[in-house]
Design a protein around this motif. Structure first.
Motif, short mmCIF file in Angstrom:
data_model
loop_
_atom_site.label_atom_id
_atom_site.label_comp_id
_atom_site.label_asym_id
_atom_site.label_seq_id
_atom_site.Cartn_x
_atom_site.Cartn_y
_atom_site.Cartn_z
N HIS A 83 -8.36 -13.08 -3.55
CA HIS A 83 -7.92 -12.02 -2.64
C HIS A 83 -8.92 -10.87 -2.49
O HIS A 83 -8.65 -9.92 -1.75
N ASN A 84 -10.06 -10.96 -3.16
CA ASN A 84 -10.99 -9.82 -3.19
C ASN A 84 -11.43 -9.36 -1.80
O ASN A 84 -11.56 -8.16 -1.54
N ASP A 85 -11.70 -10.30 -0.91
CA ASP A 85 -12.31 -9.96 0.38
C ASP A 85 -11.32 -9.97 1.53
O ASP A 85 -11.73 -9.90 2.70
N ILE A 86 -10.03 -10.06 1.21
CA ILE A 86 -9.02 -10.07 2.28
C ILE A 86 -8.62 -8.62 2.57
O ILE A 86 -7.74 -8.05 1.91
N LYS A 87 -9.28 -8.03 3.51
CA LYS A 87 -9.05 -6.62 3.84
C LYS A 87 -9.47 -6.37 5.28
O LYS A 87 -10.18 -7.18 5.90
N GLY A 88 -9.01 -5.24 5.82
CA GLY A 88 -9.34 -4.91 7.20
C GLY A 88 -8.41 -3.85 7.74
O GLY A 88 -7.80 -3.08 6.99
N VAL A 89 -8.27 -3.82 9.05
CA VAL A 89 -7.39 -2.89 9.75
C VAL A 89 -6.55 -3.69 10.73
O VAL A 89 -7.10 -4.50 11.50
N ASP A 90 -5.23 -3.51 10.70
CA ASP A 90 -4.38 -4.30 11.59
C ASP A 90 -4.40 -3.74 13.01
O ASP A 90 -5.06 -2.74 13.30
N LYS A 91 -3.67 -4.40 13.90
CA LYS A 91 -3.70 -4.05 15.32
C LYS A 91 -3.07 -2.68 15.61
O LYS A 91 -3.25 -2.13 16.70
N GLN A 92 -2.35 -2.15 14.64
CA GLN A 92 -1.77 -0.82 14.80
C GLN A 92 -2.61 0.25 14.10
O GLN A 92 -2.18 1.39 13.96
N GLY A 93 -3.81 -0.13 13.65
CA GLY A 93 -4.70 0.82 13.02
C GLY A 93 -4.40 1.10 11.56
O GLY A 93 -4.96 2.05 10.98
N ARG A 94 -3.56 0.27 10.94
CA ARG A 94 -3.21 0.47 9.54
C ARG A 94 -4.16 -0.33 8.65
O ARG A 94 -4.30 -1.54 8.84
N PRO A 95 -4.83 0.30 7.68
CA PRO A 95 -5.71 -0.46 6.78
C PRO A 95 -4.88 -1.34 5.84
O PRO A 95 -3.75 -1.00 5.49
N TYR A 96 -5.46 -2.46 5.46
CA TYR A 96 -4.78 -3.34 4.52
C TYR A 96 -5.79 -3.95 3.56
O TYR A 96 -6.99 -4.04 3.86
N HIS A 97 -5.31 -4.34 2.40
CA HIS A 97 -6.10 -5.07 1.41
C HIS A 97 -5.14 -5.91 0.59
O HIS A 97 -4.09 -5.42 0.15
N ALA A 98 -5.47 -7.18 0.40
CA ALA A 98 -4.58 -8.09 -0.33
C ALA A 98 -4.37 -7.65 -1.77
O ALA A 98 -3.37 -8.02 -2.39
N LEU A 99 -5.31 -6.85 -2.33
CA LEU A 99 -5.17 -6.38 -3.71
C LEU A 99 -4.57 -4.98 -3.78
O LEU A 99 -4.57 -4.36 -4.85
N ASN A 100 -4.05 -4.48 -2.67
CA ASN A 100 -3.20 -3.30 -2.75
C ASN A 100 -2.03 -3.64 -3.69
O ASN A 100 -1.36 -4.66 -3.50
N PRO A 101 -1.78 -2.83 -4.72
CA PRO A 101 -0.74 -3.22 -5.70
C PRO A 101 0.61 -3.50 -5.07
O PRO A 101 1.30 -4.44 -5.48
N GLU A 102 1.03 -2.70 -4.08
CA GLU A 102 2.33 -2.93 -3.45
C GLU A 102 2.36 -4.26 -2.70
O GLU A 102 3.37 -4.97 -2.72
N THR A 103 1.25 -4.60 -2.04
CA THR A 103 1.17 -5.86 -1.30
C THR A 103 1.16 -7.05 -2.25
O THR A 103 1.88 -8.03 -2.05
N PHE A 104 0.33 -6.97 -3.28
CA PHE A 104 0.21 -8.08 -4.23
C PHE A 104 1.54 -8.31 -4.95
O PHE A 104 1.96 -9.46 -5.16
#
Length: 306
Positions: A83-104
Motif C-alpha cells: 500500500h506504500n504508493d497508493i496515494k493521490g487526490v480524488d475527483k473532489q480534490g480530497r487527498p488520499y493514501h492507503a496507509l492513512n490509519p483511518e483508511t487502513f
C-alpha cells in the motif's frame, strides 16, 4: 512485538474457511465505499481486469497475517508494503493514501466482521461474548501491521458504534463501489474452470443473482438504503433457512477441506502433521499477476519465483 494469533483463536477457526469467499462481494463493496479507499482503487487497482486471480492470490498474504504464527509479523510487513504508493487526490480534490490509519483500519474492519457474518449467515450465530472475542483477536491481528492504533475502538461495543457511524455517515456510493458490484461479465470461477464457456454463460446469470441476494442480506440497513436495495421479511426468513441448510451440509465436509491452503497448512503445523518451520504455502502460478505487473509493489508475487 505483538503476539500472533494461534489455533485456540476464533479467528483461526473462521477466517480461512472457504465460506468466506461467499462474502467476497460484500467485503469488496464495503471497502470501496470508503471515500479514500474507493479513490485508491479507482486510480491504482487492476482488480477489474483479473478478478478471480487477484482475489485468490490476495488470500495468501492477508490470511498469512492470521495463520503464519511466528512469521505473521513478516507477512504483515509485506501486506503493508503493498500500500506504500497508493496515494493521490480524488475527483473532489480530497487527498488520499492507503496507509492513512483511518483508511487502513476500515479495510481491516471488514475482515474482522467477516467471521461474525460467516457464523451469522452460513453457520451457527455467535454469542455476544464470542463476537467480543473475535473483535479482540482482530485488534491483536491488526497490531502486527505496525499501524497507528488511533482509529481502533477499544472494545466490541465501541466498535459496533464505530461500524454504525461508518455505515450511516461516512461510506458513499462511488465508481469503485459500482464497478466492484458489477459482476455481469465475470469469468468462470476457478473451482469450475473445467466447465465449457457456453455452460458458464448459462449458469452465470442465476449465480450472479444469488451472489447479489446474499450480499444484500449481509449489508447493514443503511448500506442497503444508500445502494437502493430492497430487503423484505420474506428475504430475511429465506436467507435464514438457506443458511441453516448450508451450515448443516458444511458440517459434513472433512475439516481439512474447509480451509484455504495457507490456513490448512497452519492447522497442519499446529497439529504436528507438518514441521513448525515448513515453508509457507504460496499462491499457485495460475493466480500470478500478469508478467508486466510482477515488479509492481502493489501486487503480491511470491518472492522465491523468478
Amino acid at each position: 512485538m505483538p503476539e500472533p494469533l494461534g489455533p485456540d483463536s476464533l479467528m483461526w477457526r473462521y477466517f480461512g474457511d472457504w465460506r468466506g469467499l461467499m462474502l467476497a462481494l460484500w467485503a469488496g463493496s464495503m471497502q470501496n465505499m470508503h471515500p479514500q479507499l474507493g479513490a485508491g482503487v479507482e486510480d491504482h487497482s487492476e482488480f477489474f481486469d483479473e478478478r478471480w486471480e487477484r482475489l485468490y492470490r490476495s488470500l495468501y498474504p492477508i490470511g498469512g497475517v492470521v495463520y503464519d504464527g511466528p512469521r505473521a509479523a513478516e507477512t504483515a510487513r509485506l501486506v503493508r508494503g503493498f500500500h506504500n504508493d497508493i496515494k493521490g487526490v480524488d475527483k473532489q480534490g480530497r487527498p488520499y493514501h492507503a496507509l492513512n490509519p483511518e483508511t487502513f483500519f476500515w479495510a481491516h474492519s471488514t475482515f474482522l466482521v467477516m467471521p461474525i457474518l460467516i457464523a451469522e449467515r452460513l453457520g451457527t450465530p455467535m454469542t455476544e461474548a464470542e463476537k467480543a472475542q473475535v473483535y479482540a483477536e482482530g485488534v491483536q491481528w491488526y497490531r502486527l501491521y505496525g499501524m497507528s492504533m488511533r482509529p481502533v475502538p477499544p472494545d466490541w461495543p465501541s466498535f459496533q458504534r464505530y461500524w454504525d457511524h461508518m455505515c450511516r455517515d461516512v461510506l458513499e456510493v462511488n465508481k469503485a463501489t459500482v464497478d466492484v458490484r458489477d459482476v455481469s461479465r465475470i469469468g468462470t470461477p476457478p473451482l469450475l474452470r473445467w466447465l465449457p464457456d457456453p455452460v458458464w454463460r448459462l449458469l452465470r446469470p442465476p449465480t450472479i443473482r444469488l451472489m447479489h441476494w446474499l450480499t444484500t442480506g449481509c449489508y447493514d440497513p443503511p448500506i442497503r438504503e444508500k445502494l437502493g436495495l430492497r430487503w423484505t421479511r420474506r428475504d430475511e426468513l429465506l436467507l435464514t433457512v438457506v443458511g441453516r441448510v448450508f451450515a448443516a451440509a458444511w458440517s459434513l465436509v472433512p475439516f481439512r477441506f474447509r480451509y484455504h491452503p495457507r490456513a490448512r497448512a497452519a492447522w497442519n503445523r499446529a497439529q504436528g502433521r507438518l514441521p513448525a518451520d515448513a515453508p509457507l504455502v504460496e499462491t499457485p502460478p495460475r493466480n500470478y499477476p500478469p508478467l508486466d505487473k510482477r515488479g509492481d509493489p502493489k501486487h503480491y508475487f511470491p518472492a522465491n519465483v523468478t
